[in-house]
Motif scaffolding. Structure first.
Motif, short mmCIF file in Angstrom:
data_model
loop_
_atom_site.label_atom_id
_atom_site.label_comp_id
_atom_site.label_asym_id
_atom_site.label_seq_id
_atom_site.Cartn_x
_atom_site.Cartn_y
_atom_site.Cartn_z
N ALA A 87 0.85 -1.20 0.02
CA ALA A 87 0.12 -0.01 0.06
C ALA A 87 0.74 1.28 -0.13
CB ALA A 87 -0.93 0.13 1.34
N VAL A 88 1.76 1.31 0.79
CA VAL A 88 3.05 2.31 0.86
C VAL A 88 3.42 2.50 -0.63
CG1 VAL A 88 5.05 3.11 1.56
CG2 VAL A 88 3.46 2.06 3.33
N ALA A 89 3.90 1.49 -1.21
CA ALA A 89 4.38 1.77 -2.38
C ALA A 89 3.54 2.26 -3.49
CB ALA A 89 4.73 0.08 -3.21
N GLY A 90 2.18 1.89 -3.39
CA GLY A 90 1.05 2.33 -4.29
C GLY A 90 0.68 3.87 -3.92
N LEU A 91 0.68 4.31 -2.66
CA LEU A 91 0.43 5.54 -2.55
C LEU A 91 1.39 6.58 -2.47
CD1 LEU A 91 -1.16 4.96 1.15
CD2 LEU A 91 -2.47 5.89 -0.64
N ARG A 93 3.80 5.89 -4.98
CA ARG A 93 4.41 5.52 -6.16
C ARG A 93 5.78 5.73 -6.29
NH1 ARG A 93 0.07 9.70 -9.29
NH2 ARG A 93 -1.78 8.67 -8.32
N SER A 94 6.54 5.16 -5.25
CA SER A 94 8.12 4.91 -5.28
C SER A 94 8.31 3.69 -4.30
CB SER A 94 8.40 6.08 -4.34
OG SER A 94 9.76 5.89 -4.52
N TRP A 95 9.61 3.22 -4.68
CA TRP A 95 10.06 1.98 -3.95
C TRP A 95 10.58 2.26 -2.85
CZ3 TRP A 95 15.17 1.46 -3.10
CH2 TRP A 95 15.99 2.28 -3.83
N ARG A 96 11.11 3.47 -2.66
CA ARG A 96 11.84 3.97 -1.56
C ARG A 96 11.29 3.90 -0.42
NH1 ARG A 96 14.47 9.53 -2.78
NH2 ARG A 96 14.91 9.44 -0.50
N PRO A 97 10.13 4.50 -0.02
CA PRO A 97 9.34 4.66 1.17
C PRO A 97 8.85 3.10 1.49
CG PRO A 97 8.24 5.51 -0.42
CD PRO A 97 9.49 5.62 -1.06
N ALA A 98 8.55 2.44 0.65
CA ALA A 98 8.12 1.10 0.69
C ALA A 98 9.25 0.11 1.42
CB ALA A 98 7.67 0.61 -0.57
N VAL A 99 10.35 0.21 0.91
CA VAL A 99 11.66 -0.44 1.64
C VAL A 99 11.88 0.05 2.71
CG1 VAL A 99 13.78 -0.82 1.23
CG2 VAL A 99 12.57 -1.13 -0.81
N VAL A 100 11.91 1.31 2.99
CA VAL A 100 12.30 1.88 4.34
C VAL A 100 11.19 1.36 5.45
CG1 VAL A 100 12.66 3.88 5.85
CG2 VAL A 100 13.38 3.56 3.44
N PHE A 101 9.76 1.49 5.04
CA PHE A 101 8.81 1.02 5.80
C PHE A 101 8.68 -0.42 6.35
CE2 PHE A 101 4.53 -0.92 6.54
CZ PHE A 101 3.70 0.30 7.45
N LEU A 102 9.07 -1.26 5.16
CA LEU A 102 9.20 -2.67 5.57
C LEU A 102 10.45 -3.03 6.52
CD1 LEU A 102 8.61 -5.66 5.12
CD2 LEU A 102 9.63 -5.55 2.93
N GLY A 103 11.63 -2.58 6.17
CA GLY A 103 12.61 -2.72 6.85
C GLY A 103 12.79 -2.35 8.26
N ALA A 104 11.97 -1.12 8.56
CA ALA A 104 12.10 -0.39 9.70
C ALA A 104 11.28 -1.36 10.74
CB ALA A 104 11.60 0.91 9.88
N VAL A 105 10.11 -1.64 10.31
CA VAL A 105 9.09 -2.38 11.22
C VAL A 105 9.64 -3.75 11.32
CG1 VAL A 105 6.83 -3.70 11.17
CG2 VAL A 105 7.18 -1.26 10.07
N ALA A 106 10.19 -4.43 10.23
CA ALA A 106 10.43 -5.81 10.22
C ALA A 106 11.73 -6.00 11.28
CB ALA A 106 10.90 -6.35 8.84
N VAL A 107 12.87 -5.31 10.92
CA VAL A 107 14.03 -5.10 11.94
C VAL A 107 13.67 -4.84 13.36
CG1 VAL A 107 16.25 -4.35 12.36
CG2 VAL A 107 15.48 -4.83 10.26
#
Length: 234
Positions: A87-91, A93-107
């Motif tokens: 959803a972040v990637a869609g909202l 329209r960039s891979w950057r915030p999606a990767v940071v979102f996933l990485g920050a939460v997961a780690v």
């Protein structure tokens, strides 16, 4: 058309000015909470307060606590995290915030789960009624993975929404979710009060450094990709 969440200036993807300071705080948080975990394991000073909250497990409060706990067990939480990343990637329209979102939460969440193995605090003695509805928790107790995931997820959402008109709503809803999960794990008897509070401290100490590290890494990768594209054009 401008994306609903603009990437430029986003707190989520903005590299921090003091990453080393945040990293030092993160290390201190790890060491401090591991020591606190062993202290709670040896002294159990939070047992009485935890038992008092568990005794509130009646009626609507019981149903609400069960719903909170079951909704974010590890598998549903992982699915929610991945769906939110998409959803972040869609909202944006960039891979950057999606990767940071996933990485920050997961780690942040995963490292809290790792501390359980180190501390090895046994779970509270769950009531038969609680086990009948939510099952028996088999892993260690300190800190609470449920609370760590919820707080890290909310922190990432707040960072994403910080520069938008949705910020106040996200903060308010996030506060309710974090408070609800913190209470739920103790009321259900799956964690001691100290486990839940420790998870809040964990996220407060770890998340800024983890998010900052991912933001720096993603910015460097993006810059490298842009340089390669520029060389191809030339």
């Amino acid at each position: 058309m401008t994306p609903p969440f603009a990437v430029t200036g986003s707190v989520l993807t903005h590299p921090p000015a003091r990453l080393r300071r945040q990293a030092a705080i993160a290390v201190a948080t790890i060491v401090g909470l591991v020591l606190v975990g062993f202290l709670l394991r040896l002294t159990e000073i939070d047992v009485a307060a935890s038992a008092a909250l568990h005794h509130l497990r009646e009626g609507a409060l019981r149903s609400t606590a069960e719903a909170f706990y079951l909704a974010l067990k590890p598998m549903p939480a992982a699915i929610i995290m991945l769906a939110a990343t998409a959803a972040v990637a869609g909202l944006t329209r960039s891979w950057r915030p999606a990767v940071v979102f996933l990485g920050a939460v997961a780690v942040t969440w995963g490292s809290a789960e790792a501390v359980k193995v180190v501390v090895g605090r046994p779970r509270p003695g769950m009531s038969e009624a609680a086990m009948a509805t939510i099952g028996r928790a088999a892993d260690a107790s300190f800190p609470s993975g449920h609370v760590a995931f919820t707080a890290a997820f909310v922190a990432a959402c707040v960072c994403l929404a910080w520069g938008t008109r949705w910020r106040s709503l996200v903060i308010a809803m996030g506060a309710v979710l974090v408070a609800g999960m913190t209470a739920a794990v103790v009321i259900e008897g799956v964690h001691y009060l100290g486990d839940a509070v420790a998870s809040l401290v964990w996220v407060a100490g770890e998340f800024p450094a983890v998010r900052g590290g991912w933001a720096v890494a993603v910015a460097r990768v993006d810059a490298g990709m842009r340089r390669r594209r520029a060389r191809r054009v030339v």
